[in-house]
Design an enzyme around this catalytic site. Structure first.
Site, PDB file in Angstrom:
ATOM      1  N   ILE A 126     -11.710 -34.156 -29.891  1.00 26.99           N
ATOM      2  CA  ILE A 126     -12.319 -33.002 -30.557  1.00 26.99           C
ATOM      3  C   ILE A 126     -13.673 -32.866 -29.854  1.00 26.99           C
ATOM      4  O   ILE A 126     -14.573 -33.669 -30.073  1.00 26.99           O
ATOM      5  CB  ILE A 126     -12.494 -33.220 -32.069  1.00 26.99           C
ATOM      6  N   PRO A 127     -13.807 -31.893 -28.962  1.00 26.85           N
ATOM      7  CA  PRO A 127     -14.953 -31.853 -28.034  1.00 26.85           C
ATOM      8  C   PRO A 127     -16.261 -31.374 -28.671  1.00 26.85           C
ATOM      9  O   PRO A 127     -16.788 -30.316 -28.336  1.00 26.85           O
ATOM     10  CB  PRO A 127     -14.467 -30.903 -26.948  1.00 26.85           C
ATOM     11  N   CYS A 128     -16.806 -32.178 -29.558  1.00 26.00           N
ATOM     12  CA  CYS A 128     -18.034 -31.804 -30.256  1.00 26.00           C
ATOM     13  C   CYS A 128     -19.234 -31.721 -29.308  1.00 26.00           C
ATOM     14  O   CYS A 128     -20.230 -31.078 -29.636  1.00 26.00           O
ATOM     15  CB  CYS A 128     -18.315 -32.772 -31.408  1.00 26.00           C
ATOM     16  N   HIS A 129     -19.115 -32.327 -28.127  1.00 23.13           N
ATOM     17  CA  HIS A 129     -20.226 -32.243 -27.163  1.00 23.13           C
ATOM     18  C   HIS A 129     -20.399 -30.822 -26.628  1.00 23.13           C
ATOM     19  O   HIS A 129     -21.439 -30.499 -26.075  1.00 23.13           O
ATOM     20  CB  HIS A 129     -20.004 -33.232 -26.001  1.00 23.13           C
TER      21      HIS A 129
END
Length: 171
Positions: A136-139
């Site tokens: 989950i690419p929260c960056h």
């Protein structure tokens, strides 16, 4: 029921460090950000070497993680076990997964996409609880002005991930 007995664990060495995995029958439950060594990855998972099953992610996930940390675009198609997340967190995570590799949006924009304008801080808190960063690419979520804000692994790690996703210049 002991959650450790229901989970499978593994650690994967990548170009930027060791990442830990916890997987249940429902899917990937936790993924740790890269640590400097194997012991640190085990500690981040809260397990010991004897708890490693080596079947947690299967070769496919391990290979995709290795390629991702080499800066290659990767599609993670594994199922996730987000059973510990609230409904709102799950909505935020699903929306975050739609942000393409190499692109960013603001917390406010993600809130708008969820139909909850004004919920940027709530979106940030949900992302702060993300149990599977990278998958989950929260960056890829940044401040309204494009600045880096909040990241479990620290802002330097967030910048490195974003830089890694940028197209390579011919050299």
């Amino acid at each position: 029921m002991n959650t450790k007995s229901a989970s499978k664990y593994d650690v994967v060495e990548t170009a930027v460090g060791w990442t830990g995995l916890e997987i249940t029958e429902q899917g990937i439950k936790r993924l740790t950000l890269p640590a400097k060594n194997r012991q640190s990855a085990l500690a981040a998972l809260g397990i010991e070497e004897k708890d490693i099953t080596h079947e947690a992610g299967g070769a496919g996930l391990a290979d995709r993680l290795k390629h991702f940390f080499l800066g290659e675009p990767v599609v993670f198609k594994e199922g996730l076990d987000l059973s510990a997340a609230t409904e709102f967190q799950q909505q935020v995570y699903q929306a975050a997964c739609t942000i393409p590799y190499g692109q960013t949006i603001s917390y406010g924009e993600l809130a708008r996409r969820l139909g909850k304008p004004g919920a940027a801080r709530a979106v940030g808190r949900a992302l702060g609880a993300n149990p599977v960063p990278i998958l989950i690419p929260c960056h890829r979520i940044v401040g309204a002005d494009g600045s880096l804000t909040g990241f479990t692994g620290g802002l330097d790690a967030k910048q490195q991930l974003l830089d890694m996703e940028q197209p390579k210049k011919p050299g």
